[in-house]
Enzyme design. Structure first.
Site, mmCIF file in Angstrom:
data_model
loop_
_atom_site.group_PDB
_atom_site.id
_atom_site.type_symbol
_atom_site.label_atom_id
_atom_site.label_comp_id
_atom_site.label_asym_id
_atom_site.label_seq_id
_atom_site.Cartn_x
_atom_site.Cartn_y
_atom_site.Cartn_z
ATOM 1 C CG ASP A 48 11.939 -17.228 -4.366
ATOM 2 O OD1 ASP A 48 11.878 -17.864 -5.429
ATOM 3 O OD2 ASP A 48 10.983 -17.170 -3.587
ATOM 4 C CD GLU A 71 10.100 -16.473 2.019
ATOM 5 O OE1 GLU A 71 9.516 -15.697 1.248
ATOM 6 O OE2 GLU A 71 9.901 -17.693 2.043
ATOM 7 C CG ASP A 143 7.639 -12.942 0.515
ATOM 8 O OD1 ASP A 143 8.443 -13.499 -0.257
ATOM 9 O OD2 ASP A 143 6.677 -13.525 1.059
ATOM 10 C CB ILE A 145 9.128 -14.743 -5.189
ATOM 11 C CG1 ILE A 145 10.009 -14.171 -6.305
ATOM 12 C CG2 ILE A 145 7.897 -15.446 -5.802
ATOM 13 C CD1 ILE A 145 10.421 -15.189 -7.374
ATOM 14 C CG ASP A 146 3.676 -13.300 -0.618
ATOM 15 O OD1 ASP A 146 3.832 -14.350 0.018
ATOM 16 O OD2 ASP A 146 2.663 -12.581 -0.523
ATOM 17 C CB THR A 148 7.765 -19.536 -4.087
ATOM 18 O OG1 THR A 148 8.308 -18.453 -3.330
ATOM 19 C CG2 THR A 148 8.837 -20.064 -5.021
ATOM 20 C CG ASP A 292 4.213 -14.328 3.999
ATOM 21 O OD1 ASP A 292 4.632 -14.043 2.868
ATOM 22 O OD2 ASP A 292 4.564 -15.352 4.628
HETATM 23 N N1 A2P Z 1 2.589 -23.941 6.011
HETATM 24 C C1 A2P Z 1 2.253 -22.704 5.653
HETATM 25 N N2 A2P Z 1 1.128 -22.145 6.137
HETATM 26 C C2 A2P Z 1 0.778 -20.901 5.774
HETATM 27 N N3 A2P Z 1 1.528 -20.136 4.903
HETATM 28 C C3 A2P Z 1 2.667 -20.650 4.397
HETATM 29 C C4 A2P Z 1 3.073 -21.960 4.733
HETATM 30 N N4 A2P Z 1 4.227 -22.214 4.077
HETATM 31 C C5 A2P Z 1 4.535 -21.116 3.363
HETATM 32 N N5 A2P Z 1 3.608 -20.160 3.548
HETATM 33 C C6 A2P Z 1 3.608 -18.814 2.993
HETATM 34 O O1 A2P Z 1 2.268 -18.442 2.765
HETATM 35 C C7 A2P Z 1 2.230 -17.505 1.721
HETATM 36 C C8 A2P Z 1 1.400 -17.961 0.597
HETATM 37 O O2 A2P Z 1 0.147 -18.017 1.044
HETATM 38 P P1 A2P Z 1 -0.958 -18.080 0.001
HETATM 39 O O3 A2P Z 1 -1.319 -19.522 -0.025
HETATM 40 O O4 A2P Z 1 -1.966 -17.172 0.593
HETATM 41 O O5 A2P Z 1 -0.398 -17.586 -1.278
HETATM 42 C C9 A2P Z 1 3.570 -17.386 1.227
HETATM 43 O O6 A2P Z 1 4.136 -16.297 1.867
HETATM 44 C C10 A2P Z 1 4.213 -18.635 1.624
HETATM 45 O O7 A2P Z 1 5.561 -18.411 1.573
HETATM 46 P P2 A2P Z 1 6.348 -17.967 0.201
HETATM 47 O O8 A2P Z 1 6.575 -16.475 0.270
HETATM 48 O O9 A2P Z 1 7.571 -18.735 0.358
HETATM 49 O O10 A2P Z 1 5.524 -18.377 -1.012
HETATM 50 MG MG MG Z 2 5.409 -15.023 1.341
HETATM 51 MG MG MG Z 3 8.612 -15.655 -0.566
HETATM 52 MG MG MG Z 4 9.186 -18.908 0.571
#
Ligand code: A2P
Ligand code: MG
Ligand code: MG
Ligand code: MG
Length: 357
Positions: A48, A71, A143, A145-146, A148, A292
């Site tokens: 990330d 992010e 983002d 890494i979307d 993670t 996101d």
């Molecule tokens: N509590 C949360 N509720 C909703 N989305 C979240 C929460 N915590 C992190 N995310 C973010 O939701 C996205 C993932 O959603 P999905 O479940 O649809 O893949 C990611 O962007 C993730 O961040 P990240 O970019 O850090 O992975």
């Molecule tokens: Mg994300």
């Molecule tokens: Mg991310």
């Molecule tokens: Mg994240």
């Protein structure tokens, strides 16, 4: 006629491609102690941080004055007394930035290999992502890494970048290194420019590919209740999946949902692999982040779909780093979208009745 943003498109695609190569190689070498837990309890890896350093460095060469809403920030890396995480990020980012000119890259846009950067340069590049966002002017949102958690499981994740101008998403790029294609290969990149369509391109283009390649145009197909299914999160903490079940039943959907992490869901929707992306809040007060949804929303809109919150209101990218008061997300083709908004209302009424009992 809307602007084509050709320079921005070239630079964004090149940056996302380099970041995808980086994250794929990190996954194969990742060791347990290269993942940290952030204050919100979510994981972040060396991948990330390094991907954010690479994309921000590439963006800043061509567009030095554009602010970036990213992010990640460098605080945890700077505080890492063991040095190892920080140095890993620096080595990975430099390896990616100094790699030779890649197929599809065009040096006339300022894209191509760069010199080695110092640790401080790269930490500062990560922190170029600290812009607070807002309603006016140009800004990028990243983002690195979307999804993670999907990345750590070896499943779906995406490198996501968008250009927002006066709160409207004008350009979106989504790199999906693990997304399977019907021909059995993995990986694709999705690009949309407002008013100019949504396209899928190869993640690693062939040597012969012209630099102005447009790729394969995407259009959301029509669905019947028999062919429709929902695209939803893998993580139960990210979306209220029990609510999705109600909505699916009210829509007459018979196929099981497709669960995948990240904005790969928007990409799947844009190319017809699933008819509805539905994300309902779990009730913890979490506010969705602009990075996101920005690239995914322009991709789906340019593929002929509609993206809104669960009440049918447009997503507002002008409120800062989060979507503020928007409640949930619904993305689908035009006809299906209207039916989903209606079904959500009915599902809410059902839920209220159940809770009243
Ligand atoms: N509590 C949360 N509720 C909703 N989305 C979240 C929460 N915590 C992190 N995310 C973010 O939701 C996205 C993932 O959603 P999905 O479940 O649809 O893949 C990611 O962007 C993730 O961040 P990240 O970019 O850090 O992975
Ligand atoms: Mg994300
Ligand atoms: Mg991310
Ligand atoms: Mg994240």
């Amino acid at each position: 006629m809307s602007l084509t943003y050709s320079a921005e498109r070239q630079v964004a695609v090149a940056a996302v491609r380099r970041a995808c190569a980086l994250t794929s190689s990190v996954f194969n070498k990742l060791v347990r102690n290269e993942t940290l837990t952030k204050d919100d309890k979510s994981p972040v890896t060396v991948g990330d941080f390094a991907a954010q350093a690479v994309v921000n460095t590439i963006l800043s060469r061509t567009f030095p004055h554009d602010p970036i809403v990213g992010e990640e920030d460098s605080n945890d890396l700077r505080a890492d007394t063991g040095v190892s995480l920080r140095e890993r990020v620096v080595a990975l980012a430099n390896e990616s930035l100094t790699a030779p000119l890649q197929p599809g890259e065009d040096e006339s846009w300022g894209v191509g290999p760069t010199q080695q950067r110092t640790t401080e340069d790269l930490l500062a590049a990560i922190d170029r992502g600290n812009y607070e966002g807002g309603r006016s002017g140009r800004m990028w949102t990243l983002d690195p890494i979307d999804g993670t958690k999907g990345f750590l499981r070896g499943e779906q994740y995406a490198v996501c970048l968008a250009l927002i101008v006066d709160a409207r998403v004008e350009l979106g790029v989504i790199g999906c290194p693990n997304l399977p294609s019907p021909d059995g290969t993995r990986g694709a990149i999705f690009v949309a420019t407002r008013g100019h369509g949504a396209f899928q391109l190869p993640l690693a283009p062939a040597e012969s590919l012209a630099t102005d390649e447009r790729g394969e145009r995407l259009r959301i197909p029509a669905f019947t209740p028999e062919t429709l299914n929902l695209l939803e999160s893998v993580e139960k903490a990210h979306a209220k999946l029990s609510f999705n079940e109600k909505v699916a039943r009210l829509l007459g959907v018979t196929r099981p949902p497709t669960r995948m992490d990240s904005q790969a869901k928007y990409a799947a929707l844009a190319r017809g692999d699933g008819g509805v992306y539905l994300r309902m809040p779990v009730g913890t007060g979490y506010k969705e982040k602009i990075w996101d949804h920005a690239p995914g929303s322009v991709l789906v809109e340019e593929a002929g779909g509609i993206v809104s919150d669960s009440r049918g209101r447009p997503l507002d990218f002008g409120l800062g780093r989060t979507l503020g008061e928007n409640f949930g997300v619904v993305a689908a083709g035009k006809e299906v979208h209207a039916k989903v908004i209606e079904a959500i209302q009915r599902a809410k009424e059902e839920e209220a009745k159940e809770e009243g009992q």
